[in-house]
Design a protein around this motif. Structure first.
Motif, PDB file in Angstrom:
ATOM      1  N   ARG A   1      13.742 -12.523  62.223  1.00 55.00           N
ATOM      2  CA  ARG A   1      14.499 -11.277  61.823  1.00 55.00           C
ATOM      3  C   ARG A   1      14.544 -10.303  62.940  1.00 55.00           C
ATOM      4  O   ARG A   1      15.587  -9.721  63.053  1.00 55.00           O
ATOM      5  N   ARG A   2      13.560  -9.987  63.438  1.00 54.74           N
ATOM      6  CA  ARG A   2      13.238  -8.803  64.634  1.00 54.74           C
ATOM      7  C   ARG A   2      14.195  -9.330  65.698  1.00 54.74           C
ATOM      8  O   ARG A   2      15.028  -8.311  66.136  1.00 54.74           O
ATOM      9  N   ASN A   3      14.149 -10.727  66.132  1.00 53.48           N
ATOM     10  CA  ASN A   3      14.905 -10.910  67.317  1.00 53.48           C
ATOM     11  C   ASN A   3      16.222 -10.866  67.344  1.00 53.48           C
ATOM     12  O   ASN A   3      17.418 -10.601  68.133  1.00 53.48           O
ATOM     13  N   THR A   4      16.805 -11.199  65.614  1.00 54.67           N
ATOM     14  CA  THR A   4      18.202 -11.332  65.591  1.00 54.67           C
ATOM     15  C   THR A   4      18.797  -9.886  65.526  1.00 54.67           C
ATOM     16  O   THR A   4      19.804  -9.700  66.196  1.00 54.67           O
ATOM     17  N   GLN A   5      17.966  -9.083  64.852  1.00 56.20           N
ATOM     18  CA  GLN A   5      18.255  -7.598  65.163  1.00 56.20           C
ATOM     19  C   GLN A   5      18.322  -6.925  66.504  1.00 56.20           C
ATOM     20  O   GLN A   5      19.418  -6.228  66.838  1.00 56.20           O
ATOM     21  N   ALA A   6      17.329  -7.407  67.300  1.00 53.94           N
ATOM     22  CA  ALA A   6      17.432  -7.039  68.256  1.00 53.94           C
ATOM     23  C   ALA A   6      18.518  -7.374  69.394  1.00 53.94           C
ATOM     24  O   ALA A   6      19.199  -6.683  70.301  1.00 53.94           O
ATOM     25  N   ILE A   7      19.181  -8.543  69.051  1.00 55.75           N
ATOM     26  CA  ILE A   7      20.311  -9.170  69.859  1.00 55.75           C
ATOM     27  C   ILE A   7      21.402  -8.445  69.347  1.00 55.75           C
ATOM     28  O   ILE A   7      22.333  -8.121  70.071  1.00 55.75           O
ATOM     29  N   LEU A   8      21.585  -8.173  67.991  1.00 50.10           N
ATOM     30  CA  LEU A   8      22.808  -7.383  67.406  1.00 50.10           C
ATOM     31  C   LEU A   8      22.732  -6.118  68.052  1.00 50.10           C
ATOM     32  O   LEU A   8      23.760  -5.460  68.409  1.00 50.10           O
ATOM     33  N   ASP A   9      21.587  -5.284  68.215  1.00 50.34           N
ATOM     34  CA  ASP A   9      21.615  -4.011  68.423  1.00 50.34           C
ATOM     35  C   ASP A   9      22.022  -4.034  70.108  1.00 50.34           C
ATOM     36  O   ASP A   9      22.683  -3.180  70.495  1.00 50.34           O
ATOM     37  N   ALA A  10      21.483  -5.126  70.860  1.00 53.71           N
ATOM     38  CA  ALA A  10      21.870  -5.079  72.292  1.00 53.71           C
ATOM     39  C   ALA A  10      23.315  -5.153  72.368  1.00 53.71           C
ATOM     40  O   ALA A  10      24.018  -4.884  73.434  1.00 53.71           O
ATOM     41  N   ALA A  11      23.707  -6.362  71.766  1.00 50.69           N
ATOM     42  CA  ALA A  11      25.222  -6.695  71.811  1.00 50.69           C
ATOM     43  C   ALA A  11      26.200  -5.368  71.248  1.00 50.69           C
ATOM     44  O   ALA A  11      27.195  -5.269  72.165  1.00 50.69           O
ATOM     45  N   LEU A  12      25.680  -4.922  70.337  1.00 47.08           N
ATOM     46  CA  LEU A  12      26.622  -3.365  70.199  1.00 47.08           C
ATOM     47  C   LEU A  12      26.715  -2.634  71.236  1.00 47.08           C
ATOM     48  O   LEU A  12      27.521  -2.037  71.622  1.00 47.08           O
ATOM     49  N   GLU A  13      25.503  -2.445  72.014  1.00 49.17           N
ATOM     50  CA  GLU A  13      25.435  -1.443  73.204  1.00 49.17           C
ATOM     51  C   GLU A  13      26.402  -1.978  74.287  1.00 49.17           C
ATOM     52  O   GLU A  13      27.114  -1.251  74.902  1.00 49.17           O
ATOM     53  N   VAL A  14      26.191  -3.268  74.483  1.00 50.64           N
ATOM     54  CA  VAL A  14      26.773  -3.934  75.509  1.00 50.64           C
ATOM     55  C   VAL A  14      28.656  -4.064  75.259  1.00 50.64           C
ATOM     56  O   VAL A  14      29.334  -3.774  76.165  1.00 50.64           O
ATOM     57  N   PHE A  15      28.888  -4.673  74.005  1.00 53.65           N
ATOM     58  CA  PHE A  15      30.226  -4.631  73.540  1.00 53.65           C
ATOM     59  C   PHE A  15      30.994  -3.183  73.651  1.00 53.65           C
ATOM     60  O   PHE A  15      32.104  -3.257  73.982  1.00 53.65           O
TER      61      PHE A  15
END
Length: 216
Positions: free
Chosen positions: A24-38
């Motif tokens: 769950r933590r890694n999934t959220q980290a990916i989504l947060d990072a993707a939001l920043e990059v996108f």
């Protein structure tokens, strides 16, 4: 009975199995990072390598959670739609018309302040022709806007607010609030030192603008 049909589907088992805390933590980290990059690079400019780096994960680890860049993008957008529509859903047909519309303006301005990356993600998707959100925009979003446009027409017919085109009123609210998120750098550069926090003055200006527009 078909023996193959009776075999369990490993993919379904994987989806049904509860995720661990680390997953769950890694999934959220990916989504947060993707939001920043996108939000900064747009869908076309973003890469899985960039997202993995911001998330603090290896690219193979990222691909364990999401099969592609598009899968991450779709996940973000699907979660964004409810957030995006909630301020308009809150417009109460039984409320005082001008107050309800002004409260909607304020909610949208607050979203621009609190969710600038989400706003830019949405704007980038629309600028590309909404390839991953078209169904939601032509369905859920349009249905809600149609519903609230009828409410606004009813308020106008009752003489409670000035006669203005309801759809273009909503479009203007979107434009005049989301601008502060989508063009944040430009706003702050033009305002200079006094633009360190443009939102209080923006709120007062929009209160005056729409207050005068809506006065019957």
């Amino acid at each position: 009975m078909d023996e193959a049909a009776a075999q369990p589907d490993p993919a379904q088992d994987e989806e049904a199995r509860p995720r661990t805390r680390i997953q769950r933590r890694n999934t959220q980290a990916i989504l947060d990072a993707a939001l920043e990059v996108f939000s900064a690079q747009g869908f076309r400019g973003a890469t899985l390598d960039q997202i993995a780096e911001v998330a603090g994960l290896s690219k193979p680890n990222l691909l364990y959670y999401f099969a592609s860049k598009e899968a991450i993008h779709v996940e973000l957008l699907s979660g964004l739609m409810d957030t995006w529509l909630d301020p308009l859903r809150e417009m109460d047909p039984e409320g005082e018309p001008e107050a309800e519309i002004m409260a909607y303006v304020r909610r949208k301005l607050q979203m621009a302040r609190d969710y600038p990356r989400e706003s830019r993600l949405f704007a980038n998707e629309i600028l590309q022709g909404a390839p991953r959100m078209r169904a939601a925009i032509e369905g859920e979003l349009k249905d809600l806007v149609d519903e609230k446009a009828e409410v606004i027409r009813g308020w106008q017919a009752a003489g409670k607010i000035a006669p203005v085109h309801p759809y273009h009123l909503i479009f203007s609210i979107w434009a005049l609030t989301q601008h502060y998120a989508d063009f944040d750098m430009q706003v702050r550069a033009v305002l200079g030192p006094e633009g360190a926090d443009p939102f209080p003055e923006a709120g007062r200006f929009l209160d005056t603008l729409f207050g005068r527009l809506l006065a019957p």
